[in-house]
Scaffold this active site. Structure first.
Site, mmCIF file in Angstrom:
data_model
loop_
_atom_site.group_PDB
_atom_site.id
_atom_site.type_symbol
_atom_site.label_atom_id
_atom_site.label_comp_id
_atom_site.label_asym_id
_atom_site.label_seq_id
_atom_site.Cartn_x
_atom_site.Cartn_y
_atom_site.Cartn_z
ATOM 1 N N GLY A 210 0.806 -1.227 0.000
ATOM 2 C CA GLY A 210 0.000 0.000 0.000
ATOM 3 C C GLY A 210 0.838 1.276 0.000
ATOM 4 O O GLY A 210 0.523 2.237 -0.695
ATOM 5 N N LYS A 291 3.797 2.859 16.446
ATOM 6 C CA LYS A 291 2.617 2.216 17.056
ATOM 7 C C LYS A 291 2.720 2.459 18.565
ATOM 8 O O LYS A 291 3.693 2.000 19.194
ATOM 9 C CB LYS A 291 2.578 0.713 16.768
ATOM 10 C CG LYS A 291 3.043 0.317 15.363
ATOM 11 C CD LYS A 291 1.964 0.435 14.328
ATOM 12 C CE LYS A 291 2.546 0.202 12.929
ATOM 13 N NZ LYS A 291 1.675 0.541 11.825
HETATM 14 C C1 LIG Z 1 1.238 -3.056 8.655
HETATM 15 S S1 LIG Z 1 2.054 -4.131 7.579
HETATM 16 C C2 LIG Z 1 2.613 -3.060 6.315
HETATM 17 C C3 LIG Z 1 1.560 -2.660 5.336
HETATM 18 C C4 LIG Z 1 2.130 -1.902 4.181
HETATM 19 N N1 LIG Z 1 2.697 -0.630 4.594
HETATM 20 C C5 LIG Z 1 1.077 -1.643 3.153
HETATM 21 O O1 LIG Z 1 0.711 -0.468 2.985
HETATM 22 O O2 LIG Z 1 0.616 -2.572 2.503
HETATM 23 C C6 LIG Z 1 3.524 -4.491 8.422
HETATM 24 C C7 LIG Z 1 4.510 -5.286 7.620
HETATM 25 O O3 LIG Z 1 5.748 -5.237 8.305
HETATM 26 C C8 LIG Z 1 6.408 -6.441 8.035
HETATM 27 N N2 LIG Z 1 7.483 -6.595 9.025
HETATM 28 C C9 LIG Z 1 7.374 -6.681 10.374
HETATM 29 N N3 LIG Z 1 8.610 -6.809 10.912
HETATM 30 C C10 LIG Z 1 9.485 -6.761 9.888
HETATM 31 C C11 LIG Z 1 10.891 -6.810 9.791
HETATM 32 N N4 LIG Z 1 11.667 -6.941 10.895
HETATM 33 N N5 LIG Z 1 11.468 -6.713 8.586
HETATM 34 C C12 LIG Z 1 10.723 -6.587 7.467
HETATM 35 N N6 LIG Z 1 9.371 -6.523 7.498
HETATM 36 C C13 LIG Z 1 8.772 -6.612 8.690
HETATM 37 C C14 LIG Z 1 5.318 -7.481 8.113
HETATM 38 O O4 LIG Z 1 5.707 -8.639 7.379
HETATM 39 C C15 LIG Z 1 4.142 -6.754 7.473
HETATM 40 O O5 LIG Z 1 4.025 -7.083 6.105
#
Ligand SMILES: C[S@@+](CC[C@H](N)C(=O)[O-])C[C@H]1O[C@@H](n2cnc3c(N)ncnc32)[C@H](O)[C@@H]1O
Length: 340
Positions: A210, A291
């Site tokens: 997104g 967050k």
């Molecule tokens: C809220 S979602 C992101 C949504 C994205 N911004 C969108 O607009 O579609 C959070 C994302 O962070 C990723 N994530 C969490 N910890 C992470 C890390 N240490 N390294 C890479 N990605 C991470 C998760 O896999 C997840 O896809």
């Protein structure tokens, strides 16, 4: 004592009040989940600018407050207050809080808004050349706050909420968060200069895309960092490189124009990571989400922002309409760079 009216996300009145009080802009009254706060400012206190406040969606100087208005004639007390002030307005907005109670007041705001415009035209209180906008804010059906707003220093959207349309081809609703961040945290001039075709970005926690979508639609090349899958159409744009890596370990090959980060992680860890990128000069600008925890949200936000401010040239933060238990931050580097 002058009153200031602040709109905020329902449930965040305490944080909004803490922030206003910490800025020396007055002691506050609020009811939990009401979606607004009233600050009692010292006579010589300036009204904080909406853009400078994290937890307020709008900040307005109040010139009249009427309670227990007759439900069959709210117009008479409002027109009396306007006549007493004797000012003309370019526009009139009738608003209610963004809360469950406020939603029920939408029909009243609409019908009273029409009646008010008619009465103000008749009384020659509407003038397109006037410098201020009138806000008539109804916390409940028989109560109104009247505010005279300078459009330059206030949020430019009714209720302080930019109404954005979800783009059908965007892979997630989070896309609206970054779009709102661009609108709220940058001005027109900055958007024109800093979001241009050919720029480069890193998106940490990108999947399904997104935020990446908002960059790609502006023809910005993106390194999307996430173990999760990215949207196929976005990958087909040819502007996205997907790397299944840990966002906390990833390092860019070259300095990038933008770092964006929406990883769900402890806010201090994210603030530390962004501060590291800015300190090293690996990105020119960053937009990221913090967050917030359930408790002490204001203090946590302040500590995280202090960490980023220590290394950044500019830091702006806002709880956006599309943010829930979080805030979104813009930070720009001081211009000092090291090779990644
Ligand atoms: C809220 S979602 C992101 C949504 C994205 N911004 C969108 O607009 O579609 C959070 C994302 O962070 C990723 N994530 C969490 N910890 C992470 C890390 N240490 N390294 C890479 N990605 C991470 C998760 O896999 C997840 O896809």
């Amino acid at each position: 004592m002058p009153l200031r009216l602040l709109y905020c996300r329902a449930g965040f009145e305490g944080e909004c009040a803490q922030e206003v009080t910490a800025l020396g802009a007055g002691a506050c009254d609020f009811t939990r989940d009401s979606g607004f706060v009233v600050a009692h400012a010292a006579t010589n206190a300036t009204t904080p600018l909406w853009r400078d406040l994290i937890f307020a969606r709008q900040c307005l100087p109040v010139f009249a407050h009427a309670q227990a208005m007759p439900r069959n004639d709210r117009l008479t007390p409002i027109m009396a207050a306007l006549a007493q002030r004797g000012e003309t307005y370019a526009q009139v907005w009738t608003e209610a809080p963004d809360s469950d109670a406020g939603k029920a007041l939408a029909p009243l705001c609409k019908s009273l808004g029409n009646a008010l415009v008619g009465a103000m035209k008749k009384a020659r209180l509407l003038d397109v050349a006037a410098s201020r906008r009138l806000h008539a804010f109804f916390p409940q059906g028989d109560e109104v706050y009247l505010c005279a707003a300078d459009p330059e220093s206030c949020a430019p959207w009714p209720q302080g909420i930019p109404r954005l349309k979800f783009p059908r081809e965007a892979p997630s609703r989070s896309t609206l968060k970054l779009e709102e961040a661009f609108l709220t945290l940058l001005d027109d001039n900055e958007r024109t200069r800093w979001l241009t075709a050919g720029m480069s970005a890193v998106d940490l926690g990108a999947a399904p895309g997104g935020w990446t979508y908002q960059l790609v639609r502006r023809s910005i090349r993106v390194a999307a960092i996430d173990n999760g899958p990215m949207d196929r159409a976005l990958m087909d744009s040819g502007l996205v490189t997907h790397r299944r890596e840990d966002g906390f370990r990833y390092r860019p090959q070259k300095i990038v124009d933008w770092l964006v980060c929406d990883m769900v992680e402890q806010p201090r860890r994210v603030a530390e990571l962004i501060a590291h990128w800015l300190q090293k000069g690996w990105c020119r600008r960053a937009i990221f989400n913090l967050k917030l925890p359930m408790k002490r949200r204001f203090d946590e936000a302040q500590q995280c922002l202090a960490r980023v401010r220590a290394v950044a040239g500019t830091v702006r933060a806002k709880q956006l309409y599309h943010d829930r238990e979080e805030i979104t931050v813009f930070a720009a580097s001081t211009g000092v760079r090291q090779r990644p």
